[in-house]
Enzyme design. Structure first.
Site, PDB file in Angstrom:
ATOM      1  N   ASP A   4     -46.911 -23.603-138.306  1.00 60.65           N
ATOM      2  CA  ASP A   4     -46.572 -24.335-137.309  1.00 60.65           C
ATOM      3  C   ASP A   4     -45.563 -25.513-137.670  1.00 60.65           C
ATOM      4  O   ASP A   4     -45.025 -25.524-138.697  1.00 60.65           O
ATOM      5  CB  ASP A   4     -47.867 -24.799-136.576  1.00 60.65           C
ATOM      6  CG  ASP A   4     -47.724 -25.180-135.177  1.00 60.65           C
ATOM      7  OD1 ASP A   4     -47.219 -26.216-134.599  1.00 60.65           O
ATOM      8  OD2 ASP A   4     -48.188 -24.520-134.503  1.00 60.65           O
ATOM      9  N   ASP A   5     -45.594 -26.495-136.818  1.00 55.95           N
ATOM     10  CA  ASP A   5     -44.683 -27.787-137.214  1.00 55.95           C
ATOM     11  C   ASP A   5     -45.027 -28.279-138.773  1.00 55.95           C
ATOM     12  O   ASP A   5     -45.887 -28.016-139.313  1.00 55.95           O
ATOM     13  CB  ASP A   5     -44.809 -28.883-136.248  1.00 55.95           C
ATOM     14  CG  ASP A   5     -43.734 -29.792-136.119  1.00 55.95           C
ATOM     15  OD1 ASP A   5     -43.052 -29.574-137.067  1.00 55.95           O
ATOM     16  OD2 ASP A   5     -43.843 -30.631-135.109  1.00 55.95           O
ATOM     17  N   TRP A  29     -42.342 -20.313-129.974  1.00 51.87           N
ATOM     18  CA  TRP A  29     -41.184 -21.088-129.232  1.00 51.87           C
ATOM     19  C   TRP A  29     -41.792 -22.391-128.669  1.00 51.87           C
ATOM     20  O   TRP A  29     -42.180 -22.311-127.377  1.00 51.87           O
ATOM     21  CB  TRP A  29     -40.279 -20.434-128.486  1.00 51.87           C
ATOM     22  CG  TRP A  29     -39.059 -20.963-127.904  1.00 51.87           C
ATOM     23  CD1 TRP A  29     -39.041 -22.079-127.147  1.00 51.87           C
ATOM     24  CD2 TRP A  29     -37.619 -20.558-128.091  1.00 51.87           C
ATOM     25  NE1 TRP A  29     -37.720 -22.509-126.972  1.00 51.87           N
ATOM     26  CE2 TRP A  29     -36.943 -21.333-127.278  1.00 51.87           C
ATOM     27  CE3 TRP A  29     -37.264 -19.219-128.946  1.00 51.87           C
ATOM     28  CZ2 TRP A  29     -35.485 -21.104-127.288  1.00 51.87           C
ATOM     29  CZ3 TRP A  29     -35.908 -19.165-128.836  1.00 51.87           C
ATOM     30  CH2 TRP A  29     -34.992 -20.090-128.210  1.00 51.87           C
ATOM     31  N   ASP A  30     -41.400 -23.891-129.080  1.00 48.38           N
ATOM     32  CA  ASP A  30     -41.995 -24.703-128.584  1.00 48.38           C
ATOM     33  C   ASP A  30     -40.831 -25.731-127.740  1.00 48.38           C
ATOM     34  O   ASP A  30     -39.788 -25.316-128.090  1.00 48.38           O
ATOM     35  CB  ASP A  30     -42.694 -25.639-129.735  1.00 48.38           C
ATOM     36  CG  ASP A  30     -43.852 -26.553-129.009  1.00 48.38           C
ATOM     37  OD1 ASP A  30     -44.030 -26.590-128.095  1.00 48.38           O
ATOM     38  OD2 ASP A  30     -44.645 -26.884-130.047  1.00 48.38           O
ATOM     39  N   MET A  31     -41.310 -26.574-127.006  1.00 45.95           N
ATOM     40  CA  MET A  31     -40.405 -27.506-126.066  1.00 45.95           C
ATOM     41  C   MET A  31     -41.313 -28.740-125.730  1.00 45.95           C
ATOM     42  O   MET A  31     -42.104 -28.621-124.992  1.00 45.95           O
ATOM     43  CB  MET A  31     -40.036 -26.644-125.099  1.00 45.95           C
ATOM     44  CG  MET A  31     -38.677 -27.377-124.522  1.00 45.95           C
ATOM     45  SD  MET A  31     -39.204 -28.718-123.096  1.00 45.95           S
ATOM     46  CE  MET A  31     -37.596 -28.620-122.292  1.00 45.95           C
ATOM     47  N   CYS A  75     -44.451 -21.760-125.545  1.00 46.12           N
ATOM     48  CA  CYS A  75     -45.391 -23.178-125.846  1.00 46.12           C
ATOM     49  C   CYS A  75     -44.464 -24.233-125.308  1.00 46.12           C
ATOM     50  O   CYS A  75     -43.261 -24.397-125.617  1.00 46.12           O
ATOM     51  CB  CYS A  75     -45.749 -23.550-127.262  1.00 46.12           C
ATOM     52  SG  CYS A  75     -46.682 -25.032-127.634  1.00 46.12           S
ATOM     53  N   ASP A  98     -52.553 -27.883-125.412  1.00 46.85           N
ATOM     54  CA  ASP A  98     -53.054 -28.649-126.650  1.00 46.85           C
ATOM     55  C   ASP A  98     -54.247 -28.908-126.753  1.00 46.85           C
ATOM     56  O   ASP A  98     -55.022 -29.389-127.834  1.00 46.85           O
ATOM     57  CB  ASP A  98     -51.988 -29.917-127.140  1.00 46.85           C
ATOM     58  CG  ASP A  98     -50.592 -29.528-127.374  1.00 46.85           C
ATOM     59  OD1 ASP A  98     -50.562 -28.129-127.679  1.00 46.85           O
ATOM     60  OD2 ASP A  98     -49.922 -30.077-127.595  1.00 46.85           O
TER      61      ASP A  98
HETATM   62  C1  GLA Z   1     -46.952 -29.073-129.650  1.00 45.27           C
HETATM   63  C2  GLA Z   1     -47.650 -27.830-129.518  1.00 45.27           C
HETATM   64  C3  GLA Z   1     -48.589 -27.829-130.549  1.00 45.27           C
HETATM   65  C4  GLA Z   1     -47.979 -28.023-131.979  1.00 45.27           C
HETATM   66  C5  GLA Z   1     -47.061 -29.397-132.111  1.00 45.27           C
HETATM   67  C6  GLA Z   1     -46.281 -29.420-133.184  1.00 45.27           C
HETATM   68  O1  GLA Z   1     -47.571 -29.993-129.307  1.00 45.27           O
HETATM   69  O2  GLA Z   1     -48.194 -27.457-128.101  1.00 45.27           O
HETATM   70  O3  GLA Z   1     -49.329 -26.442-130.584  1.00 45.27           O
HETATM   71  O4  GLA Z   1     -47.093 -26.901-132.223  1.00 45.27           O
HETATM   72  O5  GLA Z   1     -46.157 -29.258-130.859  1.00 45.27           O
HETATM   73  O6  GLA Z   1     -45.626 -30.515-133.208  1.00 45.27           O
END
Ligand code: GLA
Length: 736
Positions: free
Chosen positions: A365-366, A476-478, A525, A547
């Site tokens: 993840d991040d 793919w987040d935002m 996401c 989350d």
């Molecule tokens: C969002 C996503 C989380 C995680 C964080 C990472 O909040 O919903 O699942 O990936 O970003 O910064």
């Protein structure tokens, strides 16, 4: 399935085994709505309208005596002709005149279902659907509107969208082009929708509609966690299993407006479409504009009936079909275990343990590109931080593959931060209003996806990581809403198009990326479920629902989303306890049961689990691997419960041969009687073995009398039942 015109060509009847939709052309020019609901064999003009001459009203050139346009069921209403209710269509002509009048011209039937250029939409083969195309026109304004109605062979679904064509020689501005307008007869209705906020999405709101307009919307640039682009109108007595429901959902990921107006007589008009407050589209001669698709879903079998229709539609006619038959991998996500503090050693440790427990996919993840362990830096550059991961993503992927796992990587492509190299090089690529301070969200700005060069840049970043095939999965987040919605490159006359152009830009990137890398599974996401909508589901095969990973809250969140989305589309992870978002503790079994019928994953530090916990997880994964091939395609129901202290879910295999039932007791509370739960989705004619107790029950018995559970001195307790149809028992693997 059929689309039939009457002999005199005045009415059209769209029907399949479940629904009928009827329209009539009055005096050769007014297109009016006659009926939408349970299938009828034929329409012969039953229920013709009778009008009463009312005061303070308008008169019309119409053969129907005393007709009042404020009471006339226009199929695609405009404002300014005497209909004062919510309009579906509004245009400003070059002269500044805000008026248009749409008259019926023609209709015809198309085989199958047309694609909508540049937009996600449900799809169907030539034999699976039929489409009615209606043309209405305003020759004075030079505007032609094509109305599309696609009916599927199966289920009570009508998919709708419109195309507007400028056939004249003036430039017109589209102010409002709703994707769907529906007239319903005067009756009492409840309005049901899903509202929420970050980490508490998918809450059900239900109230009786009153005279006037009730609306939900998003002006946040994405569909948002505040309101799902969905609502249902239904009879007040409608329950999970009985009563009529008209469900409306919008296949779109940006600003939307969803509304129902009960007029002074009680007639109801329902609409959904792009939010007109943040939309103005300049249409030059010869140009066309296509609206996103809206889904109209009718069920006479309560909310479960509506959900089954949506689940079927999205699973088989919207989500990427290449993943339909494939089991979804059981994943371990690094976020709650490491947050931004990722490194190769930690990855190796987790991957080794994960593999032993049966996990199939590791998602980094991040954190992998961040200069420090916060959300303040690096967004936009997409360069791996080699201090954390020497050798870069390539090396990390090799390491994970070397452990026998697939490798997934997190991106937030749409974001950019001020300190990034990208921003230094292209400050104009961010959405911004010159002369005003830009608004940060999670320390980020958003890239202007309406610009071609921005889209090309993002595709080149994705190419860089995906081209050698080492990435099997992309999250793919935002993580922020759109503000400062101004493009530095669009001319003044097109400024009103930016919100929609942003969404079109996003869809173009996803379209090109998924065409080029069809094997890569994408999880959508947006800070959890902030952009969980059917538009995204066309490209991504699953969505991270929230989350909030707390099992107790997840029961509510997933129950809410299950109204519209099939469980396979909903990501659900087992995380650590006490939960990071709520501080609540629940048992490992409860956390697993809550995720089990959905898209199962784990999101916790395996090195911090005890041996016992790890072996319990290994058992869960082994069990899920055996059941997922039927469970991931199962029909999902919410069982009715005796009181609000319980929630119950049921998944049943397609031929009703196997079934899992979960019953969640929220709290221990001696005030409640022991609960009895009538089951859905079984075959009443067959007998079923409950595999834990070894007892055999009739399907009818289970559906009419139901299973019962004792009151347990434990909060968040889950009861599980597993049924196998007697005739199926021999063939089925005995895994209990
Ligand atoms: C969002 C996503 C989380 C995680 C964080 C990472 O909040 O919903 O699942 O990936 O970003 O910064």
């Amino acid at each position: 399935m059929s689309i039939l015109f009457s002999e005199d060509q005045k009415t059209v009847h769209i029907r399949n085994a479940s629904v009928s939709y009827v329209m009539e052309v009055v005096d050769g020019k007014y297109l009016v709505h006659r009926y939408f609901g349970k299938a009828i064999r034929a329409y012969r003009g039953c229920g013709e309208p009778h009008y009463f001459k009312r005061g303070y009203n308008t008169e019309h050139d119409c053969s129907i005596p005393n007709v009042s346009f404020d009471d006339f069921p226009f199929e695609y209403p405009i404002r300014g002709n005497g209909d004062f209710r919510i309009p579906a269509f509004a245009v400003t002509q070059e002269s500044g005149v805000e008026f248009t009048e749409l008259s019926f011209r023609s209709w015809k039937v198309l085989k199958g279902k047309p694609e909508i250029p540049k937009l996600p939409a449900t799809f169907a083969g030539k034999a699976e659907a039929e489409t009615l195309e209606i043309i209405c026109e305003d020759p004075a304004a030079g505007i032609r509107v094509y109305l599309y109605y696609s009916v599927f062979e199966e289920k009570g679904i009508i998919a709708r969208h419109q195309r507007v064509e400028n056939t004249g020689n003036q430039i017109v501005s589209l102010q409002n082009v709703q994707s769907l307008s529906l007239e319903l007869p005067a009756r009492d209705y409840d309005f049901l929708s899903l509202y929420g906020t970050h980490a508490k999405e998918g809450n059900i709101s239900r109230f009786s509609i009153h005279h006037g307009i009730q609306r939900i919307e998003s002006v946040r640039g994405s569909s948002s966690p505040q309101h799902q682009p969905f609502f249902a109108l239904m009879q007040p007595q409608t329950t999970e299993n009985s009563g009529e429901v008209y469900g409306i959902h919008f296949i779109y990921s940006g600003n939307f407006l969803a509304q129902a107006e009960a007029d002074q007589f009680g007639n109801v008009r329902a609409q959904i479409g792009i939010h007109p407050d943040t939309f103005c589209w300049r249409l030059a001669p010869g140009e066309v504009f296509d609206t996103p698709e809206a889904i109209l879903n009718y069920s006479s079998q309560g909310l479960n009936g509506m959900s089954r229709n949506f689940h079927w539609l999205y699973q088989y006619h919207l989500m990427p079909d290449r993943f339909q038959g494939r089991n979804r991998p059981i994943l371990l996500n690094s976020w709650e275990a490491m947050y931004y503090d990722v490194n190769l050693e930690k990855l190796e440790e987790q991957a080794e343990l994960a593999k032993k427990l049966g996990v199939e996919l590791f998602v980094l993840d991040d954190g992998w590109f961040r200069a420090d362990n916060t959300s303040r830096t690096s967004m936009g550059d997409w360069k791996c931080n080699e201090k954390k991961l020497p050798g870069g993503i390539q090396k990390a992927a090799e390491l994970i593959h070397g452990k026998g796992l697939q490798f997934g990587l997190w991106f937030e492509p749409e974001a950019i931060c001020k300190s990034s190299e990208l921003y230094q090089q292209h400050p104009d690529w961010a959405l911004q209003v010159p002369g005003y301070q830009m608004t940060e969200g999670r320390h980020e700005y958003l890239l202007d996806l309406s610009r071609q060069e921005v889209r090309e840049y993002l595709l080149s970043v994705l190419d860089f990581y995906l081209k050698d095939g080492t990435i099997d999965y992309v999250k793919w987040d935002m993580n922020r809403p759109l503000t400062d919605v101004n493009s530095m490159s669009l001319v003044r006359e097109k400024k009103g198009e930016i919100s929609h152009r942003y969404v079109l830009g996003l869809y173009e990137i996803l379209e090109r990326m998924t065409r080029k890398y069809p094997q890569v599974l994408i999880e959508g996401c947006s800070s959890g479920g902030a952009r969980f909508d059917p538009g995204m589901l066309y490209y991504v095969a699953q969505n991270w629902a929230s989350d909030n990973t707390d099992a107790f809250d997840r029961v509510q969140i997933q129950s809410g989303f299950s109204l519209i989305y099939p469980p396979i589309a909903i990501g659900s992870h087992v995380s650590i306890t006490p939960n990071h978002q709520t501080g609540r503790s629940t048992s490992l079994n409860t956390r697993y049961q809550v995720s089990r019928l959905f898209n199962l994953g784990y999101e916790l530090d395996l090195t911090k689990c005890t041996e016992e916990e790890r072996s319990e997880i290994a058992g869960q994964i082994a069990e899920h691997k055996k059941e997922r091939s039927w469970l991931q395609k199962a029909e999902f129901y919410r069982n009715e419960t005796p009181n609000e202290n319980y929630v119950s879910w049921l998944s049943t295999g397609k031929d009703k041969e196997e079934c899992l039932v979960l019953i969640f007791q929220k709290f221990f509370n001696p005030l409640y009687a022991h609960g009895r739960f009538c089951l859905n989705g079984l075959n009443p004619e067959c007998d079923y073995l409950e595999t834990f107790s070894g007892k055999i029950y009739g399907g009818d018995e289970l559906m009419e009398i139901g299973v019962s559970v004792p009151l347990i001195k434990e909060d968040f307790h889950v009861f599980t039942f597993h049924f196998v149809r007697e005739s199926h028992r021999e063939q089925s693997e005995k895994w209990y």
